[in-house]
Design a protein around this motif. Structure first.
Motif, PDB file in Angstrom:
ATOM      1  N   GLY A 105       0.770  -1.228   0.000  1.00 26.32           N
ATOM      2  CA  GLY A 105       0.000   0.000   0.000  1.00 26.32           C
ATOM      3  C   GLY A 105       0.804   1.282   0.000  1.00 26.32           C
ATOM      4  N   ASP A 106       2.079   1.213   0.309  1.00 27.24           N
ATOM      5  CA  ASP A 106       2.824   2.464   0.351  1.00 27.24           C
ATOM      6  C   ASP A 106       3.332   2.824  -1.050  1.00 27.24           C
ATOM      7  OD1 ASP A 106       4.931   0.785  -0.108  1.00 27.24           O
ATOM      8  OD2 ASP A 106       5.962   1.163   1.785  1.00 27.24           O
ATOM      9  N   LYS A 107       4.057   3.916  -1.090  1.00 24.78           N
ATOM     10  CA  LYS A 107       4.486   4.438  -2.381  1.00 24.78           C
ATOM     11  C   LYS A 107       5.315   3.420  -3.176  1.00 24.78           C
ATOM     12  CE  LYS A 107       6.944   8.511  -3.972  1.00 24.78           C
ATOM     13  NZ  LYS A 107       7.908   9.541  -3.552  1.00 24.78           N
ATOM     14  N   VAL A 108       6.258   2.819  -2.479  1.00 26.32           N
ATOM     15  CA  VAL A 108       7.123   1.842  -3.144  1.00 26.32           C
ATOM     16  C   VAL A 108       6.322   0.610  -3.544  1.00 26.32           C
ATOM     17  CG1 VAL A 108       9.071   0.284  -2.775  1.00 26.32           C
ATOM     18  CG2 VAL A 108       9.202   2.649  -1.997  1.00 26.32           C
ATOM     19  N   GLY A 109       5.446   0.193  -2.650  1.00 24.74           N
ATOM     20  CA  GLY A 109       4.625  -0.973  -2.948  1.00 24.74           C
ATOM     21  C   GLY A 109       3.740  -0.743  -4.166  1.00 24.74           C
ATOM     22  N   LEU A 110       3.143   0.427  -4.219  1.00 31.09           N
ATOM     23  CA  LEU A 110       2.288   0.738  -5.362  1.00 31.09           C
ATOM     24  C   LEU A 110       3.094   0.770  -6.654  1.00 31.09           C
ATOM     25  CD1 LEU A 110       0.060   3.500  -3.755  1.00 31.09           C
ATOM     26  CD2 LEU A 110      -0.635   1.181  -4.407  1.00 31.09           C
ATOM     27  N   LEU A 111       4.304   1.244  -6.538  1.00 36.20           N
ATOM     28  CA  LEU A 111       5.152   1.352  -7.727  1.00 36.20           C
ATOM     29  C   LEU A 111       5.560  -0.019  -8.256  1.00 36.20           C
ATOM     30  CD1 LEU A 111       6.488   3.787  -9.215  1.00 36.20           C
ATOM     31  CD2 LEU A 111       8.541   3.308  -7.887  1.00 36.20           C
ATOM     32  N   LEU A 112       5.849  -0.922  -7.339  1.00 32.76           N
ATOM     33  CA  LEU A 112       6.455  -2.190  -7.752  1.00 32.76           C
ATOM     34  C   LEU A 112       5.503  -3.370  -7.756  1.00 32.76           C
ATOM     35  CD1 LEU A 112       9.889  -2.027  -5.904  1.00 32.76           C
ATOM     36  CD2 LEU A 112       9.250  -1.134  -8.142  1.00 32.76           C
ATOM     37  N   HIS A 113       4.363  -3.202  -7.149  1.00 33.38           N
ATOM     38  CA  HIS A 113       3.553  -4.394  -6.929  1.00 33.38           C
ATOM     39  C   HIS A 113       2.995  -4.992  -8.208  1.00 33.38           C
ATOM     40  CE1 HIS A 113       1.578  -7.243  -4.397  1.00 33.38           C
ATOM     41  NE2 HIS A 113       0.446  -7.035  -5.007  1.00 33.38           N
ATOM     42  N   VAL A 114       2.685  -4.164  -9.150  1.00 28.58           N
ATOM     43  CA  VAL A 114       2.112  -4.694 -10.384  1.00 28.58           C
ATOM     44  C   VAL A 114       3.092  -5.640 -11.073  1.00 28.58           C
ATOM     45  CG1 VAL A 114       1.386  -4.090 -12.713  1.00 28.58           C
ATOM     46  CG2 VAL A 114       0.528  -2.816 -10.769  1.00 28.58           C
ATOM     47  N   ASN A 115       4.322  -5.199 -11.163  1.00 27.90           N
ATOM     48  CA  ASN A 115       5.351  -6.071 -11.718  1.00 27.90           C
ATOM     49  C   ASN A 115       5.419  -7.373 -10.967  1.00 27.90           C
ATOM     50  OD1 ASN A 115       7.735  -3.418 -12.280  1.00 27.90           O
ATOM     51  ND2 ASN A 115       6.236  -4.304 -13.651  1.00 27.90           N
ATOM     52  N   SER A 116       5.539  -7.205  -9.668  1.00 28.55           N
ATOM     53  CA  SER A 116       5.784  -8.351  -8.826  1.00 28.55           C
ATOM     54  C   SER A 116       4.606  -9.314  -8.856  1.00 28.55           C
ATOM     55  CB  SER A 116       6.060  -7.832  -7.420  1.00 28.55           C
ATOM     56  OG  SER A 116       5.756  -8.795  -6.479  1.00 28.55           O
ATOM     57  N   GLU A 117       3.422  -8.752  -8.924  1.00 23.97           N
ATOM     58  CA  GLU A 117       2.228  -9.582  -8.911  1.00 23.97           C
ATOM     59  C   GLU A 117       2.123 -10.416 -10.170  1.00 23.97           C
ATOM     60  OE1 GLU A 117      -2.559  -8.888  -8.429  1.00 23.97           O
ATOM     61  OE2 GLU A 117      -1.135  -7.305  -8.006  1.00 23.97           O
ATOM     62  N   ALA A 118       2.519  -9.840 -11.247  1.00 23.59           N
ATOM     63  CA  ALA A 118       2.415 -10.565 -12.503  1.00 23.59           C
ATOM     64  C   ALA A 118       3.491 -11.640 -12.609  1.00 23.59           C
ATOM     65  CB  ALA A 118       2.541  -9.595 -13.672  1.00 23.59           C
ATOM     66  N   GLY A 119       4.320 -11.718 -11.605  1.00 26.54           N
ATOM     67  CA  GLY A 119       5.388 -12.702 -11.655  1.00 26.54           C
ATOM     68  C   GLY A 119       6.498 -12.252 -12.578  1.00 26.54           C
ATOM     69  N   ALA A 120       6.375 -11.019 -13.041  1.00 30.28           N
ATOM     70  CA  ALA A 120       7.390 -10.526 -13.964  1.00 30.28           C
ATOM     71  C   ALA A 120       8.552  -9.943 -13.185  1.00 30.28           C
ATOM     72  CB  ALA A 120       6.790  -9.447 -14.861  1.00 30.28           C
ATOM     73  N   GLY A 172       7.378   1.712 -18.215  1.00 30.85           N
ATOM     74  CA  GLY A 172       6.577   2.916 -18.370  1.00 30.85           C
ATOM     75  C   GLY A 172       6.475   3.669 -17.065  1.00 30.85           C
ATOM     76  N   ALA A 173       5.247   4.071 -16.723  1.00 31.27           N
ATOM     77  CA  ALA A 173       5.059   4.877 -15.529  1.00 31.27           C
ATOM     78  C   ALA A 173       5.226   4.048 -14.264  1.00 31.27           C
ATOM     79  CB  ALA A 173       3.681   5.515 -15.556  1.00 31.27           C
ATOM     80  N   LYS A 174       4.981   2.753 -14.369  1.00 36.28           N
ATOM     81  CA  LYS A 174       5.100   1.891 -13.206  1.00 36.28           C
ATOM     82  C   LYS A 174       6.504   1.333 -13.111  1.00 36.28           C
ATOM     83  CE  LYS A 174       1.026   1.128 -11.111  1.00 36.28           C
ATOM     84  NZ  LYS A 174       0.812   0.885  -9.677  1.00 36.28           N
ATOM     85  N   GLY A 175       6.737   0.706 -12.017  1.00 38.98           N
ATOM     86  CA  GLY A 175       8.019   0.034 -11.874  1.00 38.98           C
ATOM     87  C   GLY A 175       9.125   0.988 -11.478  1.00 38.98           C
ATOM     88  N   LEU A 176      10.329   0.496 -11.585  1.00 35.68           N
ATOM     89  CA  LEU A 176      11.478   1.283 -11.154  1.00 35.68           C
ATOM     90  C   LEU A 176      11.711   2.449 -12.108  1.00 35.68           C
ATOM     91  CD1 LEU A 176      13.836  -1.724 -10.421  1.00 35.68           C
ATOM     92  CD2 LEU A 176      12.763  -0.243  -8.734  1.00 35.68           C
TER      93      LEU A 176
END
Ligand code: ZN
Ligand code: ZN
Length: 435
Positions: free
Chosen positions: A334-349, A355-359
Motif C-alpha cells: 500500500g505504500d508508495k514503493v509498494g504501489l510502484l512495484l507491486h504490479v510487476n511483482s504480482e504478474a510474476g514478472a 513505463g510509468a510503473k516500476g522502477l
C-alpha cells in the motif's frame, strides 16, 4: 522465478526445502576473509584515495552526511565482465529525517577494466546474431556467486556443499536469455553522444551509448528525451569533498557479510515465488481457505506483509536478499514503493522499468533499472546492537534498483572509479502494516 530443481545439491539432508535464486547474506563480527561486503563501518571506495562527491551521500532533508548501512561487492563477472562493482546504501541518523524522501540513498560504484569494453563488444556481436548459443565469457563461470559477490572465500552452502556457479549466467539459456538486458542504444543515440565533459559528481543523464544495437523504437527514444528535456544542457555541480572520518557522523559497527547462501524455503505452505494469487480474488475462491477465512484474513496490505514476514522468517538471520534482475520481496503493497512495484511483482514478472510503473529509469544513461538487493529488518538489529533498541531505525525493507546496463559515470575513464546514485525504495515499518 521458478525454483531450481537441483535442490539435492545441498547434500540431500532435507529434500523438502526448495532453493530459490535469491542469495542471502548473513552478518558476522568475524570477517572470515571477507574484505568488502559488510554492514556498517565507513565506506571504502574502489579507489581508496579518490572518494566520490559527498553530495551523493548527503541527506536530502537535513543535508548532513549519511552513514553507511551496506557496502556490497556486487561484481557479476558473467553479466558484466571486467566491471568492478560496489553497492552502497546510506541512511540519515537523525530521527527527524526518518520516513522522508532522500534520508536513505543508494550509490553504485563502478570501475571497468580495459578488457571490459572488448568483452562487452564481443558478447554483443554474438548476441546480435540469431544463433542460439550460450555466450562464453571465460573464467567467471567457475566462480561461485557467493564468492563473486561476497568476496574472498570459497562459496559453500551451510552444509559445506559448493554453491552452484552463477545462476544469473547463461548456463541454462540461450544467449538472449542470458543477457536479457543487453545494452541498447537508439538511432538517436547521437543526441547523447557528445564528447564527455569533465568528471561530474551527479550527472543528470546520458553517457554516450557506445554500442549500436538497432532495437529501440523511435517512440522510446522520444519518450526518453521528453523525460529528460534539460538533461544534456544542465550544468553539473562541482564535486563536494568527502569529509575526514572525524567529521563524519559516527558509523554503525561493522558486521561482515562473510556468509552467503542461496535461500532455502519450505515450498509447501506458500509455493514460491510470491504468486500473489490472493490479490484481486474478491469474486473468486480463496486460495487457502473458505470465504470467511479470506474476509477475516485478507487485507491486501497485511497479506503482502505476512508474506514478507513468512518468507524472511524461514531464514530469520538473513540481512540482505540479493538477486540481480530478480524480484524484491515487498514489505507492503500500500505504500508508495509498494504501489510502484507491486504490479510487476504480482504478474510474476521481473521488477524493472515499465513505463510509468516500476522502477524509475537510470538517471545517468536512461536505461531501465532492475532490482538488485534489499535489506531486511535483521540488518537493523545488527547495526543497532549497541543501542537500546526502542528508538532505532524503523524501515521494514530498503530495496535497491540499479541501472540494467551498469553504466559508468559521465567523464570517468576506463580504469577509473565512478559513482552514481541508484534508486533506493524504502518501505517504512508500521504505517504500512496497519490497514
Ligand atoms: Zn537527515
Ligand atoms: Zn545507466
Amino acid at each position: 522465478m521458478a525454483p531450481y530443481d537441483d535442490s539435492d545439491s545441498s547434500g540431500g539432508e532435507d529434500n523438502e526445502l526448495t532453493e530459490t535464486n535469491v542469495l542471502l547474506g548473513y552478518a558476522s563480527t568475524d570477517a572470515n576473509g571477507e574484505e568488502i561486503s559488510r554492514l556498517g563501518g565507513y565506506p571504502e571506495w574502489l579507489n581508496p584515495t579518490k572518494a566520490p562527491s559527498a553530495a551523493l551521500a548527503k541527506c536530502k532533508v537535513c543535508k548532513d552526511l549519511l552513514v553507511l548501512l551496506l557496502q556490497l561487492n556486487a561484481e557479476l563477472p558473467d553479466r558484466f565482465p571486467g566491471h568492478e562493482r560496489r553497492i552502497y546504501v546510506f541512511a540519515c541518523k537523525r530521527k527527524s529525517c526518518r520516513r522522508q524522501e532522500g534520508s536513505i540513498r543508494a550509490v553504485r560504484g563502478l570501475r571497468t577494466s580495459p578488457e571490459a569494453a572488448a568483452l562487452v563488444a564481443a558478447k554483443e556481436a554474438k548476441e546480435a546474431r540469431p544463433v542460439k548459443e550460450v555466450p562464453v565469457i571465460p573464467k567467471a563461470s567457475d566462480l561461485g556467486l557467493g564468492q563473486a559477490l561476497f568476496g574472498g572465500k570459497p562459496a559453500v552452502t551451510a552444509t559445506g556443499a559448493p554453491i552452484r556457479a552463477n545462476p544469473f549466467s547463461g548456463s541454462s539459456g540461450t544467449s538472449a536469455a542470458a543477457n536479457p538486458f543487453a545494452p541498447k542504444s537508439t538511432p538517436s543515440a547521437n543526441l547523447f553522444a557528445k564528447p564527455a565533459p569533465p568528471p561530474a559528481p551527479e550527472p543528470k543523464k546520458a553517457d554516450p551509448a557506445p554500442d549500436p544495437v538497432p532495437s529501440l523504437t523511435k517512440s522510446f527514444a522520444e519518450t526518453l528525451s521528453l523525460n529528460n528535456p534539460q538533461a544534456s544542457q544542465s550544468p553539473v555541480p562541482p564535486p563536494e569533498p568527502w569529509p575526514a572520518t572525524a567529521d563524519q557522523p559516527e558509523a554503525y559497527p561493522v558486521r561482515w557479510l562473510s556468509d552467503a547462501e542461496y535461500e532455502m524455503i519450505d515450498p509447501s505452505p506458500q509455493p514460491l515465488p510470491p504468486a500473489n494469487v490472493q490479490i484481486d480474488t474478491s469474486e473468486g475462491p480463496a486460495p487457502g481457505g473458505g470465504k470467511e477465512d479470506k474476509e477475516v484474513f485478507e487485507s491486501v496490505m497485511d497479506n503482502v506483509f505476512q508474506k514478507f514476514a513468512d518468507r524472511v522468517g524461514e531464514n530469520p538471520d538473513q540481512c540482505i536478499r540479493y538477486e540481480f534482475a530478480g524480484q524484491p520481496l515487498l514489505y507492503s503493497k500500500g505504500d508508495k514503493v509498494g504501489l510502484l512495484l507491486h504490479v510487476n511483482s504480482e504478474a510474476g514478472a521481473k521488477v524493472t522499468t515499465t513505463g510509468a510503473k516500476g522502477l524509475p529509469r537510470c538517471g545517468n544513461c536512461g536505461a531501465g533499472r532492475v532490482f538488485e538487493v534489499q535489506l531486511t529488518p535483521r540488518t537493523i538489529e545488527e547495526l543497532e546492537i549497541d543501542e537500546d533498541g526502542l528508538d532505532g531505525m524503523d524501515w521494514g525493507t530498503v530495496i535497491v534498483g540499479v541501472c540494467e546496463r551498469d553504466c559508468q559515470e559521465r567523464g570517468v575513464e576506463v580504469g577509473e572509479a565512478g559513482y552514481l546514485e541508484e534508486w533506493a525504495g524504502v518501505q517504512w515499518e508500521e504505517l504500512t502494516v496497519k490497514r
